[in-house]
Write a protein that holds these residues in place. Structure first.
Motif, PDB file in Angstrom:
ATOM      1  N   ILE A 101      58.098  13.370  14.782  1.00 56.11           N
ATOM      2  CA  ILE A 101      58.286  13.574  16.219  1.00 56.11           C
ATOM      3  C   ILE A 101      58.894  12.326  16.859  1.00 56.11           C
ATOM      4  N   HIS A 104      62.604  11.812  15.747  1.00 56.45           N
ATOM      5  CA  HIS A 104      63.563  12.742  16.345  1.00 56.45           C
ATOM      6  C   HIS A 104      63.745  12.463  17.836  1.00 56.45           C
ATOM      7  N   GLN A 139      60.228  15.796  25.612  1.00 60.70           N
ATOM      8  CA  GLN A 139      59.401  15.640  24.413  1.00 60.70           C
ATOM      9  C   GLN A 139      58.658  14.309  24.404  1.00 60.70           C
ATOM     10  N   PHE A 143      54.698  13.581  23.827  1.00 58.87           N
ATOM     11  CA  PHE A 143      54.267  12.664  22.770  1.00 58.87           C
ATOM     12  C   PHE A 143      53.379  11.561  23.339  1.00 58.87           C
TER      13      PHE A 143
END
Length: 258
Positions: A101, A104, A139, A143
């Protein structure tokens, strides 16, 4: 004072030194904070050492520890479910997953700038770079949310350090500010005037018909005004606000500055 496992603790002085902020404790003043205590502290053996000096008594056998507006059987079922989930290891982090994660996110963020730098700022490269950047930022928000909950590493220190990198450096928002508000949200979720996620401007972010009335009347009451029709304050319901990332981002930006 508050109650944890039927024991009463005086936290009036300790609340100022509480790592999670004084408001989180203040929201449970005079109430049972057992479930909140279990949810917020992963290593309870260490935290309980600090509680010993704060202990001032214990509830009488005939004194209920749960709040009167909460169903005791439901609380017991929830606590049993939480213990089962912990014993099954469902809350253990998958380091490979979180590593992928993070990588990316870095690739998407770098790609957004490289596309604009290499191809210029014409329409197609700009839209492509903006798409990469938007996905990366959204994202990153989720996170750092897991990092703020200390769900990625077993040691809170490593969670905090990586959270600072993600939200402070890559997103440009203070981690301490986010943690302070989000801790209150999970301490009293959907409780008006205690959950910061509901403390939005009444003219733009009223949440639902019932809450909109409470917000609008409370806001106008301070100014000596009254409204017979409060629906004009319900511009955006909770469902619509959740669907609109634009409104959420706008609210977060206003809160971070103010």
């Amino acid at each position: 004072w508050l109650v944890i496992d039927r024991k009463v603790y005086d936290v009036s002085t300790f609340s100022r030194r509480h790592p999670g902020g004084s408001r989180v404790i203040g929201h449970y003043a005079g109430q049972d904070a057992t479930d909140a205590f279990a949810a917020f502290h992963s290593d309870k053996s260490v935290v309980k050492k600090y509680l010993r000096s704060l202990l001032i008594g214990e509830l009488a056998p005939d004194q209920p520890s749960s709040e009167p507006n909460k169903k005791k059987s439901l609380l017991e079922d929830f606590r049993e479910l939480r213990c089962s989930v912990e014993q099954m290891g469902l809350l253990r982090p998958n380091y490979s997953f979180f590593l992928l994660i993070f990588l990316h996110l870095l690739v998407l963020d770098a790609a957004s700038w490289l596309v604009v730098w290499y191809f210029g700022i014409s329409l197609v490269p700009f839209v492509a770079g903006m798409a990469f950047f938007t996905v990366a930022q959204i994202q990153m928000g989720w996170f750092q949310h897991d990092l703020g909950h200390c769900s990625v590493f077993r040691t809170p220190r490593w969670n905090r350090l990586l959270q600072i990198v993600v939200i402070n450096v890559l997103k440009g928002l203070p981690a301490s500010w986010w943690n302070h508000l989000h801790n209150q949200h999970h301490a009293k979720p959907n409780c008006f005037r205690k959950d910061p996620d509901l403390n939005m401007h009444p003219l733009l972010f009223s949440l639902g018909r019932t809450l909109s009335k409470e917000v609008s009347m409370g806001w106008l009451g301070e100014q000596g005004l009254s409204l017979s029709h409060y629906n004009i304050f319900s511009f955006f319901s909770l469902e619509r606000r959740r669907r609109s990332s634009c409104l959420t981002i706008t609210s977060i930006s206003i809160s971070s500055v103010s």
